[in-house]
Scaffold this active site. Structure first.
Site, PDB file in Angstrom:
ATOM      1  N   LYS A  90       6.459  21.404   8.279  1.00  0.00           N
ATOM      2  CA  LYS A  90       7.618  20.799   7.256  1.00  0.00           C
ATOM      3  C   LYS A  90       8.696  22.155   7.449  1.00  0.00           C
ATOM      4  O   LYS A  90       8.557  23.208   7.190  1.00  0.00           O
ATOM      5  CB  LYS A  90       6.665  20.389   5.874  1.00  0.00           C
ATOM      6  CG  LYS A  90       5.414  19.849   5.877  1.00  0.00           C
ATOM      7  CD  LYS A  90       5.579  18.796   5.302  1.00  0.00           C
ATOM      8  CE  LYS A  90       4.569  17.824   4.920  1.00  0.00           C
ATOM      9  NZ  LYS A  90       3.451  17.374   4.067  1.00  0.00           N
ATOM     10  N   HIS A 122      12.524  24.592   2.917  1.00  0.00           N
ATOM     11  CA  HIS A 122      13.528  24.054   2.000  1.00  0.00           C
ATOM     12  C   HIS A 122      14.171  24.644   0.850  1.00  0.00           C
ATOM     13  O   HIS A 122      13.090  25.321   0.527  1.00  0.00           O
ATOM     14  CB  HIS A 122      13.629  22.890   1.755  1.00  0.00           C
ATOM     15  CG  HIS A 122      12.787  21.669   1.332  1.00  0.00           C
ATOM     16  ND1 HIS A 122      13.048  21.703  -0.241  1.00  0.00           N
ATOM     17  CD2 HIS A 122      11.883  21.124   1.447  1.00  0.00           C
ATOM     18  CE1 HIS A 122      11.973  21.629  -0.790  1.00  0.00           C
ATOM     19  NE2 HIS A 122      10.935  20.983   0.854  1.00  0.00           N
ATOM     20  N   HIS A 142      12.089  25.653  -1.742  1.00  0.00           N
ATOM     21  CA  HIS A 142      10.989  27.153  -1.824  1.00  0.00           C
ATOM     22  C   HIS A 142      11.210  28.433  -2.166  1.00  0.00           C
ATOM     23  O   HIS A 142      10.993  29.186  -2.171  1.00  0.00           O
ATOM     24  CB  HIS A 142       9.902  26.583  -0.498  1.00  0.00           C
ATOM     25  CG  HIS A 142       9.750  26.202   0.330  1.00  0.00           C
ATOM     26  ND1 HIS A 142      10.418  24.775   0.966  1.00  0.00           N
ATOM     27  CD2 HIS A 142       8.582  25.232  -0.358  1.00  0.00           C
ATOM     28  CE1 HIS A 142       8.285  23.784   1.453  1.00  0.00           C
ATOM     29  NE2 HIS A 142       7.849  24.305   0.097  1.00  0.00           N
TER      30      HIS A 142
HETATM   31  N1  ARG Z   1       1.485  24.606  -0.340  1.00  0.00           N
HETATM   32  C1  ARG Z   1       1.665  24.220  -1.540  1.00  0.00           C
HETATM   33  C2  ARG Z   1       3.369  23.325  -1.535  1.00  0.00           C
HETATM   34  O1  ARG Z   1       3.988  23.244  -0.893  1.00  0.00           O
HETATM   35  C3  ARG Z   1       1.558  25.698  -2.478  1.00  0.00           C
HETATM   36  C4  ARG Z   1       0.772  26.065  -2.527  1.00  0.00           C
HETATM   37  C5  ARG Z   1       0.197  26.996  -3.763  1.00  0.00           C
HETATM   38  N2  ARG Z   1      -0.591  27.418  -3.776  1.00  0.00           N
HETATM   39  C6  ARG Z   1      -2.010  27.211  -4.383  1.00  0.00           C
HETATM   40  N3  ARG Z   1      -2.824  27.855  -4.384  1.00  0.00           N
HETATM   41  N4  ARG Z   1      -2.011  25.891  -4.185  1.00  0.00           N
HETATM   42  O2  ARG Z   1       2.898  23.051  -2.807  1.00  0.00           O
END
Ligand code: ARG
Length: 565
Positions: free
Chosen positions: A125, A128, A131
């Protein structure tokens, strides 16, 4: 050396307050003729049953003043304190000059570990603009805690598990071209992923195919696993370019798939502890009614694990592996519910350390063009934002300072720094709209402005041949503009500590801007070169201290401080 706190401690017993209460009441008067600190007595009138001016007069007699206070005056309902300016300047500036880049650091965190889960991108993905916050806030917190003596573990909890990988495999098999994707990385993956969704609207069979493909990854089918690993590599290569620009390294990339074999024990444990309930085939943990918290889904009815299941396993794994003092999750506030549930489940499992898990939430970033949607493929890639910032910065520099050496390197540091600074310019929970004009304005409260002030200090020191060994007569930097700087520099260590306590790097951003503004006021009001030797030396020492603290502050935010720009 924190005069305000020392003064508060001296005042507190006389005023019948706690030192912290007295500190909170102490004000900085609007003008220098009212002293350096003012203590308003109005609030005390009720409890002491006296008029405020009377209280001020009484306090003046009672309080035992610390040595750095040269004078105290009762005026109206205020008690005004005058600090011995030379003492103050000498104490603060010699501390900064002596400690250099370590000024404000401490060993507060010695022996303690902080895990910081940040950036945590999703495989295949786009990385962007959404983030941006997690990446720069997490990085800043990492640096801030390190500065305070903690051991930090930066974790990129990769989103590398889920049915979307099945979709991607189907899409690749149907429409993908190996070389195009190898070249184009996530952008190309996104194209075929978007196409999958369009085609699945009409061809319903595609979704079943995708489910089967995902299952084949789970079952370890070599070809499917190979594709999955390739998507992962391509993504990490893409985001790696941005991490390089930002100078970010992670200590761990253990993502969601890392916990595949670590969830069963957690599910078993939940069951043994009597926390798991079956609800329409799914397994959930329910919370006491008065908590008004939706049940946490642990297993879907088909037995599949969920995002929360992986986070439970991850938290337990991290506690075991790192024995953290705190574990921070720098994740958007949209996930508030998720983290509430996960933390609460761990608490119900009997893990006392659940209280050390912190969701460091932040608001949304949007662009002036609007918000973003991955499905429609309308995204602003973070890499493009940084590239654009560098390009625009270079154009500004070509105009302002065409002869600059290492122009490309400096444009990179300033362009990238500008974007980072702007993302750290307000309290993290606020939603922000990203604006180019605000970000790159060299005269506003921006990264470039602070960097420029730093570079101005550097060039002045070089031109004047500043000698760090020369004796400094601190009575030469007791004018109002210098004292304002002294005050701001004195506050820096406390600001760093509160930034850590409140998980707010923006406290540092703000302090750096204030220092830069105060220096530019000082610079306008006072000559340095051409003044008598002891005046010049003292002002250069002040300049050196300012330069040091701006660089340290920017460094804690993850921003470079070039010497020339
Ligand atoms: N990958 C997830 C997102 O983009 C965030 C992960 C955050 N960390 C976790 N331990 N849940 O929404």
């Amino acid at each position: 050396m924190d005069y305000k706190l020392e003064l508060a401690a001296a005042l507190a017993p006389a005023a019948g307050l706690e030192a912290s209460e007295a500190a909170a009441m102490l004000e900085t008067p609007p003008s220098a003729d009212m002293g350096d600190f003012a203590f308003p007595c109005f609030k005390l009138a009720k409890t002491l049953r006296k008029a405020p001016p009377q209280i001020a007069a009484d306090l003046k007699e009672k309080v035992e003043l610390p040595a750095f206070v040269s004078e105290v005056r009762a005026a109206g309902g205020y008690l005004n304190f005058f600090i011995d300016r030379k003492e103050y300047a000498s104490a603060v500036l010699s501390a900064v000059l002596g400690e250099g880049g370590r000024y404000g650091s401490s060993d507060l965190g010695a022996g303690k570990t902080i895990c910081i889960d940040y950036s945590s991108i999703n495989i295949a993905k786009p990385f962007h603009i959404g983030h941006l916050s997690t990446t720069v806030i997490g990085h800043a917190l990492y640096k801030i805690y390190q500065f305070l003596g903690y051991r930090c573990v930066g974790i990129n909890h990769l989103g590398d598990w889920g049915t979307q990988f099945g979709k991607l495999i189907v899409a690749y098999r149907r429409w993908g071209d190996h070389d195009t994707i190898e070249q184009g990385g996530v952008r190309e993956l996104l194209k075929i992923y978007t196409r999958f969704h369009t085609e699945a609207e009409v061809n319903k069979g595609l979704n079943d195919e995708a489910r089967a493909a995902f299952k084949s990854i789970e079952d370890g089918d070599p070809e499917a696993v190979k594709l999955f690993n390739w998507f992962r590599e391509l993504t990490l290569k893409d985001v790696g370019r941005v991490y390089d620009l930002l100078n970010i390294q992670f200590d761990s990339y253990a993502g969601e798939s890392f916990y595949n074999d670590k969830m069963q024990p957690v599910v078993d444990e939940l069951r043994e502890k009597g926390l798991l309930e079956v609800d329409q085939g799914a397994s959930v943990v329910r919370f006491p009614e008065e908590e008004h918290l939706m049940p946490c889904l642990i297993l879907r009815s088909d037995g599949a694990t969920l995002y929360a299941t992986r986070d439970l396993a991850a938290a337990i794994y991290r506690k075991k592996t790192y024995d953290f003092y705190k574990c921070l999750y720098v994740v958007a506030y949209q996930q508030n519910l998720h983290f509430k549930q996960v933390f609460r489940v761990l608490e119900m499992m009997g893990y006392g350390w659940a209280k050390d898990l912190v969701h460091v939430a932040f608001g949304m970033v949007s662009t002036e063009e609007g918000t973003l949607s991955t499905r429609e493929g309308r995204v602003v890639f973070l890499e493009d934002v940084f590239e654009e910032a560098i390009k625009r910065t270079k154009a500004i520099m070509l105009e302002k300072n065409p002869g600059l050496a290492n122009m490309d390197e400096v444009a990179k540091e300033v362009g990238v720094g500008a974007v980072v600074f702007s993302a750290l310019s307000s309290s993290r929970i606020k939603d922000i709209v990203f604006s180019w004009d605000r970000t790159l304005n060299f005269d506003g409260e921006t990264g470039p402005y602070c960097q420029y002030t730093h570079a101005r200090c550097c060039s002045l020191l070089a031109r004047a041949g500043y000698d760090p060994g020369a004796p400094v007569d601190y009575s030469q930097v007791t004018d109002d503009e210098s004292m304002e700087l002294v005050r701001l520099l004195a506050a820096f260590p406390g600001v760093v500590r509160s930034a850590a306590e409140k998980y707010e790097p923006f406290f540092i951003t703000r302090q750096v801007v204030e220092i830069a503004k105060a220096y530019n006021r000082f610079y306008l009001a006072h000559r340095i070169l051409g003044e008598a030797e002891e005046v010049k030396n003292a002002r250069l020492a002040l300049t050196q201290a300012v330069k040091t603290v701006i660089a340290a502050g920017l460094g804690l935010l993850g921003i470079a401080a070039p010497e020339r720009m």
